[in-house]
Write a protein that holds these residues in place. Structure first.
Motif, PDB file in Angstrom:
ATOM      1  N   CYS A 127       0.823  -1.229  -0.044  1.00  0.00           N
ATOM      2  CA  CYS A 127      -0.138  -0.048  -0.015  1.00  0.00           C
ATOM      3  C   CYS A 127       0.655   1.335  -0.074  1.00  0.00           C
ATOM      4  O   CYS A 127       0.227   2.297  -0.031  1.00  0.00           O
ATOM      5  CB  CYS A 127      -0.827   0.160   1.110  1.00  0.00           C
ATOM      6  N   ALA A 128       2.076   0.966   0.061  1.00  0.00           N
ATOM      7  CA  ALA A 128       2.931   2.180   0.009  1.00  0.00           C
ATOM      8  C   ALA A 128       2.975   3.209   1.162  1.00  0.00           C
ATOM      9  O   ALA A 128       3.519   4.242   0.997  1.00  0.00           O
ATOM     10  CB  ALA A 128       3.025   2.901  -1.240  1.00  0.00           C
ATOM     11  N   THR A 129       2.265   2.886   2.227  1.00  0.00           N
ATOM     12  CA  THR A 129       2.178   3.587   3.446  1.00  0.00           C
ATOM     13  C   THR A 129       3.596   3.767   4.047  1.00  0.00           C
ATOM     14  O   THR A 129       4.267   2.834   4.227  1.00  0.00           O
ATOM     15  CB  THR A 129       1.127   2.962   4.462  1.00  0.00           C
ATOM     16  N   GLN A 130       3.949   4.832   4.764  1.00  0.00           N
ATOM     17  CA  GLN A 130       5.110   5.267   5.350  1.00  0.00           C
ATOM     18  C   GLN A 130       4.986   4.413   6.729  1.00  0.00           C
ATOM     19  O   GLN A 130       4.056   4.662   7.533  1.00  0.00           O
ATOM     20  CB  GLN A 130       5.686   6.368   5.593  1.00  0.00           C
ATOM     21  N   LEU A 131       5.756   3.396   7.040  1.00  0.00           N
ATOM     22  CA  LEU A 131       5.469   2.779   8.422  1.00  0.00           C
ATOM     23  C   LEU A 131       6.439   3.192   9.395  1.00  0.00           C
ATOM     24  O   LEU A 131       6.095   3.038  10.763  1.00  0.00           O
ATOM     25  CB  LEU A 131       5.633   1.245   8.084  1.00  0.00           C
ATOM     26  N   GLU A 132       7.533   3.557   9.094  1.00  0.00           N
ATOM     27  CA  GLU A 132       8.720   4.118  10.173  1.00  0.00           C
ATOM     28  C   GLU A 132       9.852   4.902   9.651  1.00  0.00           C
ATOM     29  O   GLU A 132      10.012   4.579   8.248  1.00  0.00           O
ATOM     30  CB  GLU A 132       9.193   2.800  10.583  1.00  0.00           C
ATOM     31  N   VAL A 133      10.110   5.745  10.372  1.00  0.00           N
ATOM     32  CA  VAL A 133      11.258   6.658   9.794  1.00  0.00           C
ATOM     33  C   VAL A 133      12.503   6.597  10.938  1.00  0.00           C
ATOM     34  O   VAL A 133      11.986   6.658  12.228  1.00  0.00           O
ATOM     35  CB  VAL A 133      10.774   8.022   9.792  1.00  0.00           C
ATOM     36  N   GLU A 134      13.459   6.610  10.574  1.00  0.00           N
ATOM     37  CA  GLU A 134      14.589   6.613  11.727  1.00  0.00           C
ATOM     38  C   GLU A 134      15.726   7.272  11.383  1.00  0.00           C
ATOM     39  O   GLU A 134      16.219   7.116  10.003  1.00  0.00           O
ATOM     40  CB  GLU A 134      14.903   5.106  12.025  1.00  0.00           C
ATOM     41  N   ALA A 135      16.307   8.256  12.137  1.00  0.00           N
ATOM     42  CA  ALA A 135      17.594   8.847  11.734  1.00  0.00           C
ATOM     43  C   ALA A 135      18.726   8.059  12.567  1.00  0.00           C
ATOM     44  O   ALA A 135      18.644   8.364  13.756  1.00  0.00           O
ATOM     45  CB  ALA A 135      17.425  10.161  12.285  1.00  0.00           C
ATOM     46  N   VAL A 136      19.706   7.653  11.779  1.00  0.00           N
ATOM     47  CA  VAL A 136      20.614   6.975  12.150  1.00  0.00           C
ATOM     48  C   VAL A 136      22.234   7.375  11.543  1.00  0.00           C
ATOM     49  O   VAL A 136      22.141   7.654  10.499  1.00  0.00           O
ATOM     50  CB  VAL A 136      20.435   5.377  12.137  1.00  0.00           C
ATOM     51  N   PRO A 137      23.127   6.878  12.367  1.00  0.00           N
ATOM     52  CA  PRO A 137      24.442   7.028  11.476  1.00  0.00           C
ATOM     53  C   PRO A 137      24.417   6.196  10.010  1.00  0.00           C
ATOM     54  O   PRO A 137      23.654   5.148  10.237  1.00  0.00           O
ATOM     55  CB  PRO A 137      25.380   6.409  12.462  1.00  0.00           C
TER      56      PRO A 137
END
Ligand code: ZN
Length: 166
Positions: A127-137
């Motif tokens: 469904c192309a829904t954004q499920l998670e976002v993370e800011a990482v090295p």
């Protein structure tokens, strides 16, 4: 007797409660039926029948399959994997690792330096829904956020039978 009905718990999920209602809910004792009502509201909102064991993010759930498996499932019905495996490895991943890609979401010169930090966005393949976002090295592994102890939660915390396949 539950203090809040399905309508009120639905409003809690949607974020449409007035502040005084929310404050009252947060500061009073949690009635033992609360989780079950919450679970039922979530179940009513999805189009599939696999019983939801636990919500696992804004659009993800751990569900019970008829064969005994417990898997991570998107609200669109997409099935990822066993809940003890890392669903992120089966998601579509978009990595913002250049200044150009950062500037799509940050004002110019206000974005993290992609040499030091990248932004990983995880999307459902169906469904192309954004499920998670993370800011990482950049070198950081794709880690599993958490592995809940489902049986302990039901047996010892809320003391309820696990939802079963009908
Ligand atoms: Zn989906």
């Amino acid at each position: 007797m539950a203090k809040y009905d399905k309508k009120r718990i639905g409003e809690l999920i949607d974020g449409t409660l007035e502040f005084y209602q929310l404050k009252d809910m947060m500061t009073s004792h949690k009635d033992p039926e609360r989780f079950e009502i919450y679970r039922e509201v979530l179940q009513d909102r999805v189009s599939w029948d696999d019983p939801i064991l636990l919500p696992y993010g804004l659009h993800l759930y751990i569900v019970q399959k008829a064969n005994g498996d417990r898997i991570v499932k998107c609200d669109c019905g997409h099935e990822f994997c066993d809940y003890r495996e890392n669903w992120k490895l089966q998601a579509r991943i978009f990595v913002r690792d250049t200044e150009e890609k950062m500037n799509e979401i940050y004002p110019k010169l206000m974005s993290p330096d992609p040499e030091w930090q990248v932004i990983r966005e995880y999307y459902c393949p169906s469904c192309a829904t954004q499920l998670e976002v993370e800011a990482v090295p950049p070198w950081y592994p794709i880690i599993l956020d958490f592995e809940p102890d489902i049986d302990t939660f039901y047996n010892e915390w809320i003391k309820k039978p696990l939802p079963t396949v009908k």
